[in-house]
Design a protein around this motif. Sequence first.
Motif, PDB file in Angstrom:
ATOM      1  N   HIS A  96       0.876  -1.270  -0.041  1.00  0.00           N
ATOM      2  CA  HIS A  96      -0.091   0.237  -0.031  1.00  0.00           C
ATOM      3  C   HIS A  96       0.873   1.203   0.032  1.00  0.00           C
ATOM      4  O   HIS A  96       2.203   1.258   0.635  1.00  0.00           O
ATOM      5  CB  HIS A  96      -0.984   0.094   1.302  1.00  0.00           C
ATOM      6  CG  HIS A  96      -1.906  -1.098   1.365  1.00  0.00           C
ATOM      7  ND1 HIS A  96      -1.707  -2.373   1.655  1.00  0.00           N
ATOM      8  CD2 HIS A  96      -3.297  -0.948   0.994  1.00  0.00           C
ATOM      9  CE1 HIS A  96      -2.591  -2.843   1.741  1.00  0.00           C
ATOM     10  NE2 HIS A  96      -3.703  -2.373   1.240  1.00  0.00           N
ATOM     11  N   HIS A 116      -4.812  -3.242  10.008  1.00  0.00           N
ATOM     12  CA  HIS A 116      -6.168  -2.529   9.583  1.00  0.00           C
ATOM     13  C   HIS A 116      -6.204  -2.600   7.721  1.00  0.00           C
ATOM     14  O   HIS A 116      -7.057  -3.055   7.232  1.00  0.00           O
ATOM     15  CB  HIS A 116      -6.242  -1.139   9.833  1.00  0.00           C
ATOM     16  CG  HIS A 116      -7.456  -0.342   9.266  1.00  0.00           C
ATOM     17  ND1 HIS A 116      -8.705  -0.527   9.799  1.00  0.00           N
ATOM     18  CD2 HIS A 116      -7.586   0.565   8.065  1.00  0.00           C
ATOM     19  CE1 HIS A 116      -9.372  -0.064   8.979  1.00  0.00           C
ATOM     20  NE2 HIS A 116      -8.872   0.670   8.033  1.00  0.00           N
ATOM     21  N   GLU A 119      -6.772  -6.062   6.592  1.00  0.00           N
ATOM     22  CA  GLU A 119      -8.070  -6.781   6.831  1.00  0.00           C
ATOM     23  C   GLU A 119      -8.773  -6.821   5.469  1.00  0.00           C
ATOM     24  O   GLU A 119      -9.618  -7.601   5.128  1.00  0.00           O
ATOM     25  CB  GLU A 119      -8.957  -6.063   7.783  1.00  0.00           C
ATOM     26  CG  GLU A 119      -8.500  -6.235   9.099  1.00  0.00           C
ATOM     27  CD  GLU A 119      -9.322  -5.366  10.176  1.00  0.00           C
ATOM     28  OE1 GLU A 119     -10.076  -4.577   9.634  1.00  0.00           O
ATOM     29  OE2 GLU A 119      -8.988  -5.351  11.216  1.00  0.00           O
ATOM     30  N   GLU A 120      -8.439  -5.778   4.645  1.00  0.00           N
ATOM     31  CA  GLU A 120      -9.141  -5.774   3.108  1.00  0.00           C
ATOM     32  C   GLU A 120      -7.881  -5.285   2.411  1.00  0.00           C
ATOM     33  O   GLU A 120      -7.761  -4.123   1.947  1.00  0.00           O
ATOM     34  CB  GLU A 120     -10.302  -4.743   3.126  1.00  0.00           C
ATOM     35  CG  GLU A 120     -11.440  -5.132   3.753  1.00  0.00           C
ATOM     36  CD  GLU A 120     -12.361  -4.334   3.770  1.00  0.00           C
ATOM     37  OE1 GLU A 120     -13.050  -4.063   2.762  1.00  0.00           O
ATOM     38  OE2 GLU A 120     -12.820  -3.311   4.589  1.00  0.00           O
ATOM     39  N   GLU A 122      -7.156  -5.316  -0.763  1.00  0.00           N
ATOM     40  CA  GLU A 122      -7.313  -4.351  -2.124  1.00  0.00           C
ATOM     41  C   GLU A 122      -8.243  -3.145  -2.024  1.00  0.00           C
ATOM     42  O   GLU A 122      -8.576  -2.501  -2.884  1.00  0.00           O
ATOM     43  CB  GLU A 122      -8.249  -5.587  -3.106  1.00  0.00           C
ATOM     44  CG  GLU A 122      -7.463  -6.744  -3.498  1.00  0.00           C
ATOM     45  CD  GLU A 122      -8.082  -7.292  -4.552  1.00  0.00           C
ATOM     46  OE1 GLU A 122      -9.139  -7.101  -4.988  1.00  0.00           O
ATOM     47  OE2 GLU A 122      -7.315  -8.363  -5.237  1.00  0.00           O
ATOM     48  N   ALA A 123      -8.437  -3.013  -0.685  1.00  0.00           N
ATOM     49  CA  ALA A 123      -9.558  -1.727  -0.381  1.00  0.00           C
ATOM     50  C   ALA A 123      -8.538  -0.285  -0.737  1.00  0.00           C
ATOM     51  O   ALA A 123      -7.220  -0.354  -0.199  1.00  0.00           O
ATOM     52  CB  ALA A 123     -10.061  -1.784   0.718  1.00  0.00           C
ATOM     53  N   HIS A 125      -8.163   3.703   0.498  1.00  0.00           N
ATOM     54  CA  HIS A 125      -8.720   4.546   1.553  1.00  0.00           C
ATOM     55  C   HIS A 125      -8.479   5.764   0.913  1.00  0.00           C
ATOM     56  O   HIS A 125      -7.538   6.604   1.016  1.00  0.00           O
ATOM     57  CB  HIS A 125      -8.078   4.499   2.910  1.00  0.00           C
ATOM     58  CG  HIS A 125      -8.323   2.957   3.671  1.00  0.00           C
ATOM     59  ND1 HIS A 125      -9.248   2.657   4.504  1.00  0.00           N
ATOM     60  CD2 HIS A 125      -7.886   1.858   3.268  1.00  0.00           C
ATOM     61  CE1 HIS A 125      -9.394   1.413   4.847  1.00  0.00           C
ATOM     62  NE2 HIS A 125      -8.208   1.000   4.014  1.00  0.00           N
ATOM     63  N   SER A 193      -4.036   0.843  -2.689  1.00  0.00           N
ATOM     64  CA  SER A 193      -3.346  -0.360  -2.862  1.00  0.00           C
ATOM     65  C   SER A 193      -2.463  -0.373  -3.673  1.00  0.00           C
ATOM     66  O   SER A 193      -2.588   0.403  -4.922  1.00  0.00           O
ATOM     67  CB  SER A 193      -4.405  -1.632  -2.811  1.00  0.00           C
ATOM     68  OG  SER A 193      -4.956  -1.257  -4.179  1.00  0.00           O
ATOM     69  N   ARG A 233     -10.977  -1.587  -7.000  1.00  0.00           N
ATOM     70  CA  ARG A 233     -11.838  -2.603  -6.822  1.00  0.00           C
ATOM     71  C   ARG A 233     -12.696  -2.338  -5.760  1.00  0.00           C
ATOM     72  O   ARG A 233     -13.838  -3.047  -5.842  1.00  0.00           O
ATOM     73  CB  ARG A 233     -11.192  -3.895  -6.858  1.00  0.00           C
ATOM     74  CG  ARG A 233     -10.553  -4.167  -8.374  1.00  0.00           C
ATOM     75  CD  ARG A 233      -9.488  -5.572  -8.055  1.00  0.00           C
ATOM     76  NE  ARG A 233      -8.828  -5.848  -9.196  1.00  0.00           N
ATOM     77  CZ  ARG A 233      -7.937  -6.576  -9.391  1.00  0.00           C
ATOM     78  NH1 ARG A 233      -7.431  -7.466  -8.523  1.00  0.00           N
ATOM     79  NH2 ARG A 233      -7.205  -6.910 -10.674  1.00  0.00           N
ATOM     80  N   HIS A 234     -12.210  -1.713  -4.779  1.00  0.00           N
ATOM     81  CA  HIS A 234     -13.358  -1.273  -3.432  1.00  0.00           C
ATOM     82  C   HIS A 234     -12.588  -0.176  -2.844  1.00  0.00           C
ATOM     83  O   HIS A 234     -11.509  -0.228  -2.568  1.00  0.00           O
ATOM     84  CB  HIS A 234     -13.024  -2.570  -2.295  1.00  0.00           C
ATOM     85  CG  HIS A 234     -13.641  -2.217  -1.245  1.00  0.00           C
ATOM     86  ND1 HIS A 234     -15.097  -1.560  -1.168  1.00  0.00           N
ATOM     87  CD2 HIS A 234     -13.381  -2.693  -0.069  1.00  0.00           C
ATOM     88  CE1 HIS A 234     -15.428  -1.512  -0.076  1.00  0.00           C
ATOM     89  NE2 HIS A 234     -14.428  -2.160   0.839  1.00  0.00           N
ATOM     90  N   ILE A 236     -12.813   2.878   0.206  1.00  0.00           N
ATOM     91  CA  ILE A 236     -13.493   2.929   1.574  1.00  0.00           C
ATOM     92  C   ILE A 236     -13.434   4.333   1.567  1.00  0.00           C
ATOM     93  O   ILE A 236     -12.479   5.028   1.659  1.00  0.00           O
ATOM     94  CB  ILE A 236     -12.638   2.197   2.630  1.00  0.00           C
ATOM     95  CG1 ILE A 236     -12.741   0.721   2.604  1.00  0.00           C
ATOM     96  CG2 ILE A 236     -13.203   2.843   4.054  1.00  0.00           C
ATOM     97  CD1 ILE A 236     -11.930  -0.005   3.725  1.00  0.00           C
TER      98      ILE A 236
END
Length: 573
Positions: A96, A116, A119-120, A122-123, A125, A193, A233-234, A236
């Motif tokens: 990241h 943190h 946990e995801e 590919e997320a 932030h 990411s 892809r995701h 937050i």
Amino acid sequence: MLRWLAVIGIVILAHNHLHRVESLARYLAGQSCAVVIHIDKTASAEAADGLIAALASIPNIAFSERHHCEWGRFSLVEAALTASRQLLDSFPEATHVALISGSCLPIRPITELAAHLAEEPEADHIESVLVEQDGWVRDGLSAERFTLYFPFSFQRHRRIFDRFVDLQRKLKVRRQMPEGLSPHIGLQWWCLSRGTLQRIFDDPLLPAYKRFFKLTWIPDESFFQTLARKHSRHIINRPLTFVTFDNQGKPFTFYDDHLDLLTKCDNFFVRKIWPGADKLYEELLDPSRKSPDPATRSSDPMLKAVTRSVNLRSRGRPGLINQNRYTSRWYEQVFATARPYYVFDGFDRLFPRFLEGLRESEGLEMHGHLYAADKVEFIGDAQVFAGNLIASPPHRDYRPDQFLVNLVWGRRQILQGFLHDFGPSIRLRRHILRDPNAQIVRIAEGWMLAAYLHSRSQPDMEAVFFGLFRSERENLTKGFEEWDLKADILEIPLLALLNRPLRTARSIQTVLPPDTDIAPALSHIAVPEGFPEFLERMASEGFDIPEMEPLLAALRRQQKSDGFDPAKQIRRI
């Protein structure tokens, strides 16, 4: 079982206070982060070389090509792109990449951030919202950032910038977004990411996107936010960095006294730290620092503290005025004065001991006529009063409303009162009547007494009276009836005061402080000699005086009482 943790890369955009950047970079590198620092070309070569030399021995710290960055311009995006690409190339283990500034500090341990992110994996932030739905812009352009052209520097060519924007609006210029993109906006600081960032760099349309955003306004708040929507892809939609802004859209600065609130925030970084906040740098860059109990972690207390601070800065404390913030009708919800005060109109003309009697009681500091034409009557005949107010009519009359505000502020620990004639100054009258702290007690026909007393020294009695009569009817009465009144007003008819002194005194007593006794002030009613005859002459000249006959009878009866003293009755209140 071993838990996988993200490997964090940090891009730091630095432009000044490089000794603080050095401390931040050493801490992050010591927490196994890969760090790439971009030093703005506005920093001196000597300072930049000193930072590079100081960190040269740390293998997981690198420096990117330098750009000359300017707020609102694409150069900030270029600096972030250059440093991010170098981080991906130089540290292939990084999962990241977080973008922070040289004035950021971590507020939670880096190990918690790594867990943190894991946990995801590919997320991304990043704050990224459609510009049409955004209430994020505090002061400035929003959708027009994308639809107009911005080739000129806002900071260096402000006049040309503004005129070019106006011209484009008149010509109805509207740029089209590049195909496949929808305009998004958000905070400049993000954490993406590796996959998303790599897809942005590998996009064959990236050169076209860069050309488009080079002519947008403040692209560092839209470039990555828009491209992330295409390649992520995701998302937050919540940044890892705690940043908040004042009412002018400038980042709020944090100081040492914010430490306790900052350590309880649930974000991982905070911006913007004052470079002189030694305690913050010492505590937040301490590798042994422990994170607080997760159950107590919340950014809400910090946000509330910031909101209070911003309100104080933009609106001030009630009654506190300085040279760069003056009472404005736009802030009518803010009291003009610091605390309640009392204004007495007309009483001293009928009660010779009114001022002296009020001064005999506790609970109220009574001045004389603060706005007399030729003097300022502070209590005790003071020539200088609290707050450095001087007994000078020219100084007072320069801003009579501010004089009152400063008077109340200077002695805000106690209640103050003063004698006043509402006739002369419309500006001051409007200020007092709109002040919810003003407690006004006035004799409704007190202006008639003023007219008579003035006429004694004026050869043209009728002209004097007519002027005051017109002022009362057209201005004073209008003010008390039609303005946006917020003051607390007790208006006492002269006839009621003469015929029913006990009932009137009770009414006045109810609005005074508990320790203030009205009885001594209302002792010895003294109707000025010749006043009834004065009213008769004015009535004969055609002036309409309400309840003329009963008023004349009450005045003559009072004169015949040989100085009737109502204090004996009033003390039964």
